[in-house]
Design an enzyme around this catalytic site. Sequence first.
Site, PDB file in Angstrom:
ATOM      1  CB  SER A   1      -0.953   0.001   1.194  1.00 32.68           C
ATOM      2  OG  SER A   1      -0.233  -0.097   2.412  1.00 32.68           O
TER       3      SER A   1
ATOM      4  CE  LYS B   1      -6.059  -0.796   5.354  1.00 32.72           C
ATOM      5  NZ  LYS B   1      -5.973  -0.041   6.581  1.00 32.72           N
TER       6      LYS B   1
ATOM      7  CG  HIS C   1      -4.302  -1.287   1.416  1.00 24.85           C
ATOM      8  ND1 HIS C   1      -4.647   0.046   1.511  1.00 24.85           N
ATOM      9  CD2 HIS C   1      -3.636  -1.588   2.564  1.00 24.85           C
ATOM     10  CE1 HIS C   1      -4.181   0.536   2.646  1.00 24.85           C
ATOM     11  NE2 HIS C   1      -3.569  -0.433   3.306  1.00 24.85           N
TER      12      HIS C   1
END
Length: 399
Positions: free
Chosen positions: A187, A246, A215
């Site tokens: 990431s 996320k 991610h």
Amino acid sequence: MARKNDILSIFAGTVEEIKEAGLFKGEAPIASAQGARVRLEDGREVINMCANNYLGLGDSPRLIEAAKRTYDERGYGMASVRFICGTQDIHKQLEERISRFLGTDDTILYSSCFDANGGLFETLLGPEDAVISDELNHASIIDGVRLCKAKRLRYKNNDMEDLENRLKDADALGARIKLIATDGVFSMDGIICNLKGVCDLADRYNALVMVDDSHAVGFVGKHGRGTPEYNGVEGRVDIITGTLGKALGGASGGYTSGRKEIIDLLRQRSRPYLFSNTLAPAIVGASLELFDMLEESTALRDQLEDTTAYYRKQLTDNGFDIIPGTHPCVPVMLYDEKLAGEFARRMMEKGVYVVAFSFPVVPKGKARIRTQVCASHTRKDIDFIVKCFIEVRQEMGLA
């Protein structure tokens, strides 16, 4: 013998050294819901370009309503770990939904993905085993590996030749179990792992594969099922860890998903699972709603993909140094820590919320502004952000 005040002065001195090196990480409190635009504590409205809110669901009315409904139906919290009296029906339902979405046998919930990674390696591996880890893996993988007694081998980022050499080393050491550990997306750089290469080598050397897909799940791959889908290796990854904090609503919570035999053992021996409170019911209820949304439509991930491509092209066309790729993590490389800090401060003044990333988050000499696109950013937002980047570059004499 040092007095307490002398000891505290050591800590204070270390903080001052961090500040002088340009590595101090401050905070800018937000006084609104998370979103493409946020209101700061001082009343300013800025475009948020550094959240992991990939699908723009941090302020989703549908998820908020689902959370409120769950408060009424299941209460505020369980005040218990899972094996005592901390398992509600919805916890089991969410584990089943995640498994179905990822195409795995079973799933176990944690309070965060950091806990999921922290409780993985010491449960599965002993001194007679080996873990082979990518050099750019997330801190939670690194810390999780440190907790286990397995032999530790590290390979160069996304380098399949080096990975194969480390697998050979593990065999030479007589490793009983070999576990390859990698991020699905690195990431800090926005680089997607070559999971096909990893899985091919794992098959050749009889190794297990573990991927932290925090991610990626929700938006990477045609249906948002993460890097295994993106790389065409669904069903070949043995362990997938991830977060609900996320793209999947942006609240909190994590999970480990994978082979039944592995999940069964984690439920019995994984310390963060056995000794941490159950994931809050409201997060579970909202997450169930979230997976309904993902299965109904890919519109949000499609929008994110389109906006990311546009943003990357605008930065490249205007001469900014970015790491190539397709992921919505887009680092604008500045290399110098103090320069990056000042650049971020000036961007904030212009109305773009960005943060300088420097050591120890990234290696020394690799400071950057890591920008992150979300599905709720518009092309108008992107044009304004790029304009601000150009203006700050000119103001600082970097053009």
